[in-house]
Design an enzyme around this catalytic site. Structure first.
Site, PDB file in Angstrom:
ATOM      1  N   PRO A   2       5.062  -4.464   3.979  1.00  0.00           N
ATOM      2  CA  PRO A   2       5.774  -3.408   3.237  1.00  0.00           C
ATOM      3  C   PRO A   2       5.067  -3.087   1.924  1.00  0.00           C
ATOM      4  O   PRO A   2       4.544  -3.971   1.246  1.00  0.00           O
ATOM      5  CB  PRO A   2       7.152  -4.021   2.992  1.00  0.00           C
ATOM      6  CG  PRO A   2       7.310  -5.060   4.042  1.00  0.00           C
ATOM      7  CD  PRO A   2       5.929  -5.602   4.297  1.00  0.00           C
ATOM      8  N   GLU A   3       5.061  -1.816   1.580  1.00  0.00           N
ATOM      9  CA  GLU A   3       4.433  -1.402   0.328  1.00  0.00           C
ATOM     10  C   GLU A   3       5.488  -1.323  -0.773  1.00  0.00           C
ATOM     11  O   GLU A   3       6.681  -1.523  -0.553  1.00  0.00           O
ATOM     12  CB  GLU A   3       3.694  -0.081   0.537  1.00  0.00           C
ATOM     13  CG  GLU A   3       2.710  -0.182   1.698  1.00  0.00           C
ATOM     14  CD  GLU A   3       1.551   0.785   1.636  1.00  0.00           C
ATOM     15  OE1 GLU A   3       1.236   1.314   0.557  1.00  0.00           O
ATOM     16  OE2 GLU A   3       0.923   0.993   2.695  1.00  0.00           O
ATOM     17  N   LYS A  52       4.873  -5.735  -4.835  1.00  0.00           N
ATOM     18  CA  LYS A  52       5.446  -6.161  -3.559  1.00  0.00           C
ATOM     19  C   LYS A  52       6.359  -7.379  -3.714  1.00  0.00           C
ATOM     20  O   LYS A  52       6.692  -8.027  -2.724  1.00  0.00           O
ATOM     21  CB  LYS A  52       4.325  -6.445  -2.558  1.00  0.00           C
ATOM     22  CG  LYS A  52       3.456  -5.220  -2.266  1.00  0.00           C
ATOM     23  CD  LYS A  52       2.379  -5.517  -1.244  1.00  0.00           C
ATOM     24  CE  LYS A  52       1.517  -4.280  -0.986  1.00  0.00           C
ATOM     25  NZ  LYS A  52       0.511  -4.519   0.073  1.00  0.00           N
ATOM     26  N   ASN A 162      -1.964  -0.485   2.445  1.00  0.00           N
ATOM     27  CA  ASN A 162      -2.965   0.191   3.255  1.00  0.00           C
ATOM     28  C   ASN A 162      -2.686   1.686   3.425  1.00  0.00           C
ATOM     29  O   ASN A 162      -3.608   2.496   3.477  1.00  0.00           O
ATOM     30  CB  ASN A 162      -3.044  -0.487   4.629  1.00  0.00           C
ATOM     31  CG  ASN A 162      -4.442  -0.441   5.203  1.00  0.00           C
ATOM     32  OD1 ASN A 162      -5.377  -0.006   4.554  1.00  0.00           O
ATOM     33  ND2 ASN A 162      -4.590  -0.880   6.436  1.00  0.00           N
ATOM     34  N   ARG A 258      -8.662  -5.603   6.433  1.00  0.00           N
ATOM     35  CA  ARG A 258      -7.674  -4.550   6.666  1.00  0.00           C
ATOM     36  C   ARG A 258      -8.376  -3.300   7.167  1.00  0.00           C
ATOM     37  O   ARG A 258      -9.512  -2.999   6.781  1.00  0.00           O
ATOM     38  CB  ARG A 258      -6.905  -4.221   5.380  1.00  0.00           C
ATOM     39  CG  ARG A 258      -6.161  -5.394   4.767  1.00  0.00           C
ATOM     40  CD  ARG A 258      -5.053  -5.911   5.654  1.00  0.00           C
ATOM     41  NE  ARG A 258      -4.020  -4.921   5.889  1.00  0.00           N
ATOM     42  CZ  ARG A 258      -2.998  -4.684   5.061  1.00  0.00           C
ATOM     43  NH1 ARG A 258      -2.890  -5.375   3.931  1.00  0.00           N
ATOM     44  NH2 ARG A 258      -2.077  -3.782   5.353  1.00  0.00           N
TER      45      ARG A 258
END
Length: 276
Positions: A2-3, A52, A162, A258
């Protein structure tokens, strides 16, 4: 993972559901049982996020520090709490609402000094009104690392993951592999201002949308994006699909573990002007 907008939305939802209430705190799974017993039947003052990280504040300057990691999930629901299902590490409950935490990387009870120490290690968070973008710029402007790498470093910039990384670089036509030190101050400020707006919209809508009005499905006459992440985006998870702006095939590659996404036409490869 989660961002930052997800954690800020959770903080708002938790405060709305439990703020100012005496809350039943338990750990059906058992891994948080001792700390849950200490907090049980005390007042939950509210919740806040930094990047986060999520902090749920209880009376006595006690905070539950949560990091969801890759698979963690915190569900906030209205209504009486049903019997717990699955590995619920933390449950908060009142007669009118409940919240269940599963799969988090971190769930610890900390004091105010430990909370401050965690926040101090983070870069500025575009969702916080007290954030200073110059703190991130001071590191970016001197770094040989790529801007795509730097934007994901939570010590440089907090809350960006991301999706926002890929999208803000596309929106500003910046090559993800470009060295941080090669950016101009004005380019960084424009990206920061954009992140402030995009992430605030993510909090309001509880999803990430990054396309401009002229590139929405309605404006372009194209089908809406179908993806479990939801939202309309330019390049994130659109590898091998045509760019919505120029039609060039969107590319992907691994960057520090990533997946990186970009359009090679809209984000042309950076070439230093230095004489070799």
């Amino acid at each position: 993972m989660p961002e930052g907008h997800t954690l800020r939305r959770l903080a708002l939802d938790l405060t709305a559901a439990f703020g100012g209430e005496v809350v039943a705190v338990s750990s059906p799974q058992g891994r948080f049982a001792a700390d849950a017993a200490e907090l049980d039947r005390t007042e939950l003052l509210g919740a806040d996020s930094a990047g986060k990280h999520l902090f749920i504040e209880f009376a006595g300057e006690r905070f539950v520090h949560i990091h969801l990691g890759l698979i963690g999930k915190l569900d906030v629901r209205r209504g009486p709490a049903p019997p717990p299902v699955g590995q619920v590490r933390l449950r908060l409950a009142t007669p009118t609402a409940y919240a269940d935490l599963r799969g988090a990387t971190r769930c610890d009870l900390v004091d105010a000094s430990r909370k401050a120490a965690v926040v101090a290690q983070l870069g500025p968070d575009p969702l916080r009104p007290d954030a200073d973008p110059d703190k991130a710029w001071a590191r970016i402007r001197l770094s040989e690392r790529s801007i795509g790498d730097l934007l994901m470093d939570q010590a440089v910039l907090a809350g960006v993951g991301n999706v926002y990384r890929a999208e803000v670089l596309f929106r500003h036509r910046i090559d993800p592999q470009r060295p941080g030190r090669s950016l101009r101050r004005s380019q960084w400020q424009a990206m920061w201002d954009d992140l402030v707006e995009l992430m605030a919209e993510g909090v309001r809508n509880n999803r990430i949308d990054t396309v401009r009005p002229e590139h929405t499905p309605e404006a372009m006459g194209r089908p809406p994006r179908v993806d479990d992440h939801g939202g309309e985006v330019y390049v994130y998870r659109r590898a091998n699909q045509p760019c919505l702006v120029c039609g060039t095939t969107v590319r992907t590659q691994d960057l520090k573990g990533r997946n990186l996404f970009w359009c090679p036409h809209c984000q042309p490869k950076y070439r230093s002007r230095a004489v070799l």
